[in-house]
Design a protein around this motif. Structure first.
Motif, PDB file in Angstrom:
ATOM      1  N   ASP A  78      35.653  44.047  40.035  1.00 41.00           N
ATOM      2  CA  ASP A  78      35.669  45.016  38.948  1.00 41.00           C
ATOM      3  C   ASP A  78      36.942  44.789  38.120  1.00 41.00           C
ATOM      4  N   PRO A  79      36.780  44.386  36.855  1.00 40.90           N
ATOM      5  CA  PRO A  79      37.968  44.030  36.057  1.00 40.90           C
ATOM      6  C   PRO A  79      38.937  45.201  35.843  1.00 40.90           C
ATOM      7  N   ASP A  80      38.489  46.420  36.120  1.00 40.56           N
ATOM      8  CA  ASP A  80      39.413  47.550  36.005  1.00 40.56           C
ATOM      9  C   ASP A  80      40.314  47.655  37.236  1.00 40.56           C
ATOM     10  N   ARG A  81      39.902  47.028  38.326  1.00 38.11           N
ATOM     11  CA  ARG A  81      40.698  47.126  39.548  1.00 38.11           C
ATOM     12  C   ARG A  81      41.251  45.787  40.018  1.00 38.11           C
ATOM     13  N   SER A  82      40.717  44.686  39.487  1.00 44.92           N
ATOM     14  CA  SER A  82      41.201  43.354  39.850  1.00 44.92           C
ATOM     15  C   SER A  82      41.610  42.642  38.573  1.00 44.92           C
ATOM     16  N   LEU A  83      42.625  41.806  38.658  1.00 42.63           N
ATOM     17  CA  LEU A  83      42.948  40.953  37.521  1.00 42.63           C
ATOM     18  C   LEU A  83      42.101  39.690  37.674  1.00 42.63           C
ATOM     19  N   LEU A  84      41.194  39.471  36.739  1.00 40.73           N
ATOM     20  CA  LEU A  84      40.266  38.332  36.815  1.00 40.73           C
ATOM     21  C   LEU A  84      40.457  37.459  35.574  1.00 40.73           C
ATOM     22  N   TYR A  85      40.715  36.174  35.769  1.00 37.74           N
ATOM     23  CA  TYR A  85      40.955  35.306  34.602  1.00 37.74           C
ATOM     24  C   TYR A  85      40.727  33.842  34.944  1.00 37.74           C
ATOM     25  N   MET A  86      40.874  33.001  33.914  1.00 39.26           N
ATOM     26  CA  MET A  86      40.652  31.554  33.998  1.00 39.26           C
ATOM     27  C   MET A  86      42.018  30.865  34.059  1.00 39.26           C
ATOM     28  N   GLN A  87      42.213  30.057  35.067  1.00 38.51           N
ATOM     29  CA  GLN A  87      43.507  29.393  35.306  1.00 38.51           C
ATOM     30  C   GLN A  87      44.059  28.652  34.068  1.00 38.51           C
ATOM     31  N   SER A  88      43.192  27.893  33.373  1.00 38.51           N
ATOM     32  CA  SER A  88      43.680  27.064  32.258  1.00 38.51           C
ATOM     33  C   SER A  88      44.217  27.921  31.110  1.00 38.51           C
ATOM     34  N   GLN A  89      43.894  29.221  31.097  1.00 32.40           N
ATOM     35  CA  GLN A  89      44.367  30.068  30.011  1.00 32.40           C
ATOM     36  C   GLN A  89      45.747  30.658  30.280  1.00 32.40           C
ATOM     37  N   VAL A  90      46.331  30.276  31.412  1.00 29.98           N
ATOM     38  CA  VAL A  90      47.676  30.750  31.757  1.00 29.98           C
ATOM     39  C   VAL A  90      48.544  29.511  32.047  1.00 29.98           C
ATOM     40  N   PRO A  91      49.259  29.022  31.021  1.00 30.43           N
ATOM     41  CA  PRO A  91      49.947  27.733  31.161  1.00 30.43           C
ATOM     42  C   PRO A  91      51.044  27.713  32.227  1.00 30.43           C
ATOM     43  N   GLN A  92      51.493  28.869  32.673  1.00 28.83           N
ATOM     44  CA  GLN A  92      52.545  28.921  33.694  1.00 28.83           C
ATOM     45  C   GLN A  92      52.110  28.268  35.017  1.00 28.83           C
ATOM     46  N   HIS A  93      50.808  28.224  35.286  1.00 28.58           N
ATOM     47  CA  HIS A  93      50.353  27.570  36.528  1.00 28.58           C
ATOM     48  C   HIS A  93      50.809  26.107  36.543  1.00 28.58           C
ATOM     49  N   ALA A  94      50.543  25.413  35.431  1.00 27.50           N
ATOM     50  CA  ALA A  94      50.853  23.981  35.375  1.00 27.50           C
ATOM     51  C   ALA A  94      52.366  23.756  35.372  1.00 27.50           C
ATOM     52  N   GLU A  95      53.076  24.660  34.719  1.00 27.89           N
ATOM     53  CA  GLU A  95      54.539  24.525  34.685  1.00 27.89           C
ATOM     54  C   GLU A  95      55.124  24.673  36.099  1.00 27.89           C
ATOM     55  N   ASP A 312      46.624  39.684  30.268  1.00 30.64           N
ATOM     56  CA  ASP A 312      47.382  40.401  31.310  1.00 30.64           C
ATOM     57  C   ASP A 312      48.036  39.422  32.279  1.00 30.64           C
ATOM     58  N   ALA A 313      47.287  38.383  32.642  1.00 27.25           N
ATOM     59  CA  ALA A 313      47.817  37.412  33.617  1.00 27.25           C
ATOM     60  C   ALA A 313      49.017  36.673  33.032  1.00 27.25           C
ATOM     61  N   ARG A 314      48.932  36.329  31.737  1.00 28.06           N
ATOM     62  CA  ARG A 314      50.066  35.619  31.112  1.00 28.06           C
ATOM     63  C   ARG A 314      51.324  36.477  31.135  1.00 28.06           C
ATOM     64  N   THR A 315      51.162  37.747  30.833  1.00 25.71           N
ATOM     65  CA  THR A 315      52.322  38.647  30.821  1.00 25.71           C
ATOM     66  C   THR A 315      52.951  38.716  32.205  1.00 25.71           C
ATOM     67  N   ARG A 316      52.096  38.866  33.201  1.00 23.68           N
ATOM     68  CA  ARG A 316      52.602  38.981  34.561  1.00 23.68           C
ATOM     69  C   ARG A 316      53.225  37.691  35.054  1.00 23.68           C
ATOM     70  N   ALA A 317      52.553  36.590  34.772  1.00 28.69           N
ATOM     71  CA  ALA A 317      53.043  35.288  35.231  1.00 28.69           C
ATOM     72  C   ALA A 317      54.391  34.992  34.573  1.00 28.69           C
ATOM     73  N   GLU A 318      54.507  35.312  33.308  1.00 28.81           N
ATOM     74  CA  GLU A 318      55.739  35.006  32.574  1.00 28.81           C
ATOM     75  C   GLU A 318      56.931  35.769  33.159  1.00 28.81           C
ATOM     76  N   ARG A 319      56.689  37.009  33.529  1.00 28.82           N
ATOM     77  CA  ARG A 319      57.752  37.827  34.099  1.00 28.82           C
ATOM     78  C   ARG A 319      58.303  37.159  35.370  1.00 28.82           C
ATOM     79  N   HIS A 320      57.415  36.696  36.204  1.00 28.77           N
ATOM     80  CA  HIS A 320      57.835  36.070  37.462  1.00 28.77           C
ATOM     81  C   HIS A 320      58.431  34.688  37.219  1.00 28.77           C
ATOM     82  N   GLN A 321      57.833  33.961  36.290  1.00 27.86           N
ATOM     83  CA  GLN A 321      58.274  32.583  36.052  1.00 27.86           C
ATOM     84  C   GLN A 321      59.709  32.536  35.547  1.00 27.86           C
TER      85      GLN A 321
END
Ligand code: AMP
Ligand code: TRP
Length: 333
Positions: A78-95, A312-321
């Motif tokens: 449920d996208p209201d309770r889980s963060l669901l996304y596509m890996q390639s759309q969050v460039p921090q993974h590759a970095e 949402d995932a980009r925002t979260r990933a960036e904070r940690h990265q």
């Protein structure tokens, strides 16, 4: 519970083929259970970059990426309770994979069994396939995940993610929690219906090896009926002597919630025919609601959910990265 007190859960699925009963019982069903538990903050990702490490057709791949997200929604993510996304759309993974790659001894990668299996099956050797476990470690560590629900086949990769978290923390700063795998007790490794000594897989050329999550009841009955077993007609759990029957017992136990002992006692005599019918009906009952939801989901809605998830995932990933960059000497000026 406050966000901070919750444990972070991360898992990923490759959009590399039809999703099957093995992945569902071994992993995805757990994804839903964790989402429904208030103690966890859950992040689920369609890991399309991983799927590019083996040969693929771009148009088919594009369709499969959306299809995979759709199945996750249909099983109850449920996208209201889980963060669901596509890996390639969050460039921090590759970095992060690049940074972790600089901490990965090649000797450790040489010991990874999954890429060796793939090379043996004729997949062309490439750098992406070789460093696949580093990208997987990056996925998990990018959000500081504590728990990773996966099937048993991913244990070695998880070990590597743990090892990289420790290496990083020792070399630079305590940035990453050391993640734990979460593997179900039954059906952690669902085997092929055609060759019960190898795992049920979407890459097997013979479609009869697997039950797909959208298979019709008729198709499920046929596949279970033709599942390879042995010639001694006693139903009992014995993975060495009776791998086919043991696999069906695992599947039935996992779909009905009844113990393997209990099922073996009920079906011990009476022949394989009666047992297989019961197994097929248990699978059909488990998959019926998924099939129904799949038919109701529309592509535009799925695309919209993925768009929001990526933001949402980009925002979260960036904070940690940023903590990672600061620790390794790549901080802002
Ligand atoms: P895959 O479909 O290979 O991307 O795998 C997705 C998830 O399902 C991973 O967590 C795997 O460990 C799990 N999985 C895949 N195949 C099986 C299987 N045959 N039995 C149990 N778990 C599986
Ligand atoms: N390697 C996993 C599989 O084949 C998919 C995956 C990629 C994954 N990144 C991950 C699983 C991170 C859990 C966490 O099933």
């Amino acid at each position: 519970m406050t966000e901070q007190a919750k444990k972070t859960v991360f898992s990923g699925v490759q959009p590399s083929g039809a999703m099957h009963l093995g992945g569902y019982l071994g992993a995805f069903r757990n994804w839903v259970a964790l989402q429904d538990d208030d103690a966890y903050d859950v992040i689920y990702c369609v890991v399309d970059l991983h799927a590019m490490t083996v040969p693929y057709d771009p148009a088919e791949f594009h369709r499969l990426r959306l299809e995979t997200a759709k199945v996750l929604l249909a099983i109850g993510i449920d996208p209201d309770r889980s963060l669901l996304y596509m890996q390639s759309q969050v460039p921090q993974h590759a970095e992060l994979a690049w940074i972790l790659g600089t901490l990965t001894p090649t000797g450790v990668l040489n010991r990874m069994t999954q890429h060796k299996d793939k090379l043996e099956k004729g997949v062309p050797a490439n750098l992406g396939l070789y460093s696949y476990p580093v990208l997987m470690a990056a996925d998990i560590l990018l959000y500081g995940a504590d728990l990773v629900p996966v099937g048993e086949d991913q244990k070695q990769h998880l070990e590597m993610a743990r090892d990289l978290a420790e290496r990083f923390n020792n070399r630079f700063a305590e940035v990453f929690p050391v993640p734990e795998p979460l593997i179900p007790k039954t059906a952690a490794r669902v085997m092929s219906l055609v060759d019960p000594t190898s795992k049920m897989s979407s890459s097997d050329a013979n479609p009869k090896n697997r039950i797909n999550l959208d298979d019709s009841p008729d198709v499920i009955r046929k596949k279970v009926k033709s599942a390879v077993t042995d010639s001694d007609p006693t139903v009992r759990y014995d993975t060495a002597e009776k791998p086919g029957i043991s696999n069906l017992l695992e599947i039935m136990s996992s779909t009905t919630g009844r113990s393997i002992d209990d099922l073996a006692a009920e079906y011990a005599t009476g022949g394989y025919g009666r047992f297989k019918e019961a197994v097929a009906e248990a699978i059909i009952a488990e998959l019926a609601p998924i099939r129904a939801s799949l038919q109701n989901l529309d592509d535009a809605e799925v695309a919209r959910i993925l768009q929001k998830g990526a933001l949402d995932a980009r925002t979260r990933a960036e904070r940690h990265q940023q903590k990672v960059r600061d620790a390794v000497g790549l901080g802002r000026f």
